[in-house]
Every structure is written in structure tokens, then in C-alpha cells.
Design a protein around this motif. Structure first.
Motif, PDB file in Angstrom:
ATOM      1  N   ILE A  36       0.844  -1.197   0.000  1.00  0.00           N
ATOM      2  CA  ILE A  36       0.000   0.000   0.000  1.00  0.00           C
ATOM      3  C   ILE A  36       0.878   1.244   0.000  1.00  0.00           C
ATOM      4  O   ILE A  36       1.779   1.374   0.827  1.00  0.00           O
ATOM      5  CB  ILE A  36      -0.929   0.007   1.231  1.00  0.00           C
ATOM      6  N   GLN A  37       0.602   2.148  -0.941  1.00  0.00           N
ATOM      7  CA  GLN A  37       1.302   3.424  -1.016  1.00  0.00           C
ATOM      8  C   GLN A  37       0.255   4.533  -0.981  1.00  0.00           C
ATOM      9  O   GLN A  37      -0.681   4.527  -1.788  1.00  0.00           O
ATOM     10  CB  GLN A  37       2.107   3.524  -2.303  1.00  0.00           C
ATOM     11  N   VAL A  38       0.421   5.482  -0.061  1.00  0.00           N
ATOM     12  CA  VAL A  38      -0.496   6.618   0.054  1.00  0.00           C
ATOM     13  C   VAL A  38       0.326   7.889  -0.094  1.00  0.00           C
ATOM     14  O   VAL A  38       1.327   8.068   0.599  1.00  0.00           O
ATOM     15  CB  VAL A  38      -1.238   6.610   1.410  1.00  0.00           C
ATOM     16  N   TYR A  39      -0.103   8.755  -1.008  1.00  0.00           N
ATOM     17  CA  TYR A  39       0.656   9.974  -1.275  1.00  0.00           C
ATOM     18  C   TYR A  39      -0.259  11.020  -1.900  1.00  0.00           C
ATOM     19  O   TYR A  39      -1.375  10.713  -2.319  1.00  0.00           O
ATOM     20  CB  TYR A  39       1.849   9.682  -2.197  1.00  0.00           C
ATOM     21  N   SER A  40       0.228  12.258  -1.964  1.00  0.00           N
ATOM     22  CA  SER A  40      -0.530  13.322  -2.621  1.00  0.00           C
ATOM     23  C   SER A  40       0.039  13.541  -4.020  1.00  0.00           C
ATOM     24  O   SER A  40       1.212  13.255  -4.284  1.00  0.00           O
ATOM     25  CB  SER A  40      -0.471  14.614  -1.809  1.00  0.00           C
ATOM     26  N   HIS A  41      -0.793  14.055  -4.904  1.00  0.00           N
ATOM     27  CA  HIS A  41      -0.373  14.296  -6.284  1.00  0.00           C
ATOM     28  C   HIS A  41       0.698  15.382  -6.343  1.00  0.00           C
ATOM     29  O   HIS A  41       1.675  15.271  -7.069  1.00  0.00           O
ATOM     30  CB  HIS A  41      -1.583  14.687  -7.136  1.00  0.00           C
ATOM     31  N   PHE A  42       0.491  16.447  -5.574  1.00  0.00           N
ATOM     32  CA  PHE A  42       1.447  17.553  -5.504  1.00  0.00           C
ATOM     33  C   PHE A  42       1.985  17.650  -4.080  1.00  0.00           C
ATOM     34  O   PHE A  42       1.333  17.188  -3.146  1.00  0.00           O
ATOM     35  CB  PHE A  42       0.765  18.882  -5.870  1.00  0.00           C
ATOM     36  N   PRO A  43       3.147  18.277  -3.884  1.00  0.00           N
ATOM     37  CA  PRO A  43       3.606  18.517  -2.510  1.00  0.00           C
ATOM     38  C   PRO A  43       2.536  19.303  -1.745  1.00  0.00           C
ATOM     39  O   PRO A  43       1.884  20.186  -2.314  1.00  0.00           O
ATOM     40  CB  PRO A  43       4.879  19.346  -2.693  1.00  0.00           C
ATOM     41  N   GLY A  44       2.336  18.957  -0.483  1.00  0.00           N
ATOM     42  CA  GLY A  44       1.301  19.606   0.316  1.00  0.00           C
ATOM     43  C   GLY A  44       1.569  21.082   0.523  1.00  0.00           C
ATOM     44  O   GLY A  44       2.688  21.482   0.830  1.00  0.00           O
ATOM     45  N   GLU A  45       0.538  21.881   0.311  1.00  0.00           N
ATOM     46  CA  GLU A  45       0.631  23.316   0.540  1.00  0.00           C
ATOM     47  C   GLU A  45      -0.702  23.774   1.109  1.00  0.00           C
ATOM     48  O   GLU A  45      -1.751  23.586   0.475  1.00  0.00           O
ATOM     49  CB  GLU A  45       0.951  24.040  -0.766  1.00  0.00           C
ATOM     50  N   TYR A  46      -0.672  24.339   2.310  1.00  0.00           N
ATOM     51  CA  TYR A  46      -1.893  24.726   3.010  1.00  0.00           C
ATOM     52  C   TYR A  46      -2.763  25.634   2.141  1.00  0.00           C
ATOM     53  O   TYR A  46      -2.287  26.598   1.551  1.00  0.00           O
ATOM     54  CB  TYR A  46      -1.551  25.431   4.323  1.00  0.00           C
ATOM     55  N   GLY A  47      -4.048  25.287   2.057  1.00  0.00           N
ATOM     56  CA  GLY A  47      -5.010  26.101   1.330  1.00  0.00           C
ATOM     57  C   GLY A  47      -5.084  25.825  -0.159  1.00  0.00           C
ATOM     58  O   GLY A  47      -5.907  26.410  -0.852  1.00  0.00           O
ATOM     59  N   LYS A  48      -4.235  24.940  -0.682  1.00  0.00           N
ATOM     60  CA  LYS A  48      -4.265  24.630  -2.113  1.00  0.00           C
ATOM     61  C   LYS A  48      -4.840  23.236  -2.329  1.00  0.00           C
ATOM     62  O   LYS A  48      -4.517  22.302  -1.604  1.00  0.00           O
ATOM     63  CB  LYS A  48      -2.861  24.709  -2.707  1.00  0.00           C
ATOM     64  N   GLN A  49      -5.690  23.122  -3.354  1.00  0.00           N
ATOM     65  CA  GLN A  49      -6.314  21.841  -3.656  1.00  0.00           C
ATOM     66  C   GLN A  49      -5.261  20.827  -4.090  1.00  0.00           C
ATOM     67  O   GLN A  49      -4.266  21.175  -4.718  1.00  0.00           O
ATOM     68  CB  GLN A  49      -7.361  21.998  -4.751  1.00  0.00           C
ATOM     69  N   ASN A  50      -5.510  19.580  -3.746  1.00  0.00           N
ATOM     70  CA  ASN A  50      -4.588  18.503  -4.056  1.00  0.00           C
ATOM     71  C   ASN A  50      -5.400  17.222  -4.233  1.00  0.00           C
ATOM     72  O   ASN A  50      -6.624  17.238  -4.102  1.00  0.00           O
ATOM     73  CB  ASN A  50      -3.567  18.358  -2.922  1.00  0.00           C
ATOM     74  N   THR A  51      -4.728  16.128  -4.512  1.00  0.00           N
ATOM     75  CA  THR A  51      -5.387  14.834  -4.652  1.00  0.00           C
ATOM     76  C   THR A  51      -4.664  13.807  -3.796  1.00  0.00           C
ATOM     77  O   THR A  51      -3.438  13.683  -3.879  1.00  0.00           O
ATOM     78  CB  THR A  51      -5.380  14.369  -6.125  1.00  0.00           C
ATOM     79  N   LEU A  52      -5.423  13.099  -2.976  1.00  0.00           N
ATOM     80  CA  LEU A  52      -4.893  11.997  -2.178  1.00  0.00           C
ATOM     81  C   LEU A  52      -5.006  10.731  -3.016  1.00  0.00           C
ATOM     82  O   LEU A  52      -6.066  10.444  -3.581  1.00  0.00           O
ATOM     83  CB  LEU A  52      -5.688  11.835  -0.887  1.00  0.00           C
ATOM     84  N   ILE A  53      -3.910   9.985  -3.113  1.00  0.00           N
ATOM     85  CA  ILE A  53      -3.867   8.789  -3.946  1.00  0.00           C
ATOM     86  C   ILE A  53      -3.469   7.594  -3.084  1.00  0.00           C
ATOM     87  O   ILE A  53      -2.515   7.672  -2.310  1.00  0.00           O
ATOM     88  CB  ILE A  53      -2.845   8.965  -5.087  1.00  0.00           C
ATOM     89  N   CYS A  54      -4.200   6.511  -3.225  1.00  0.00           N
ATOM     90  CA  CYS A  54      -3.871   5.260  -2.549  1.00  0.00           C
ATOM     91  C   CYS A  54      -3.698   4.190  -3.623  1.00  0.00           C
ATOM     92  O   CYS A  54      -4.650   3.842  -4.324  1.00  0.00           O
ATOM     93  CB  CYS A  54      -4.976   4.858  -1.580  1.00  0.00           C
ATOM     94  N   HIS A  55      -2.473   3.699  -3.756  1.00  0.00           N
ATOM     95  CA  HIS A  55      -2.172   2.666  -4.752  1.00  0.00           C
ATOM     96  C   HIS A  55      -1.904   1.361  -4.009  1.00  0.00           C
ATOM     97  O   HIS A  55      -1.040   1.302  -3.134  1.00  0.00           O
ATOM     98  CB  HIS A  55      -0.959   3.056  -5.596  1.00  0.00           C
TER      99      HIS A  55
END
Length: 68
Positions: free
Chosen positions: A5-24
């Protein structure tokens, strides 16, 4: 076999900016698996999931994601 299981965000985390959580999830067999993405113990709505796919030796993989 047990999944990897790998869990990560599409982009580096930045407060207040939209992102995508991915679980592979990969390397599992049999292909009977359910992936739930949770926040504070509650299943997140509006998730997207890839079609189940397999590799050599009938090891399966699947990806689920959600925008946040």
C-alpha cells in the motif's frame, strides 16, 4: 498474498491549495479487495477508482483517489 500500500498526494502539500490523495494498492491475490479513503473515521465521498488490473503471476493492482 498481502498487498503493498502506497499513500501519497499528487502535488507537494501546501496549506489552502487543492490537491489529490492517492492510494495505490498492488501485489495482491485474490482480487477481492475494497479500498476506503477515510477522514476522521468517515468514508470520503466522491472518490475515483481505476479498473482492477493485473501483472505477471496474477498479482493485482488498483488505485483510488480523492480531491481535497
Amino acid at each position: 498474498s498481502s498487498p503493498k500500500i502506497q499513500v501519497y498526494s499528487h502535488f507537494p502539500g501546501e496549506y489552502g491549495k487543492q490537491n489529490t490523495l492517492i492510494c495505490h494498492v498492488s501485489g495482491f491475490h485474490p482480487p477481492d479487495i475494497t479500498i476506503d479513503l477515510l477522514k476522521d473515521g468517515v468514508v470520503l465521498p466522491d472518490t475515483q477508482q481505476t479498473d482492477l488490473a493485473f501483472e505477471k503471476g496474477w498479482q493485482f493492482h488498483l488505485t483510488k483517489s480523492v480531491s481535497f
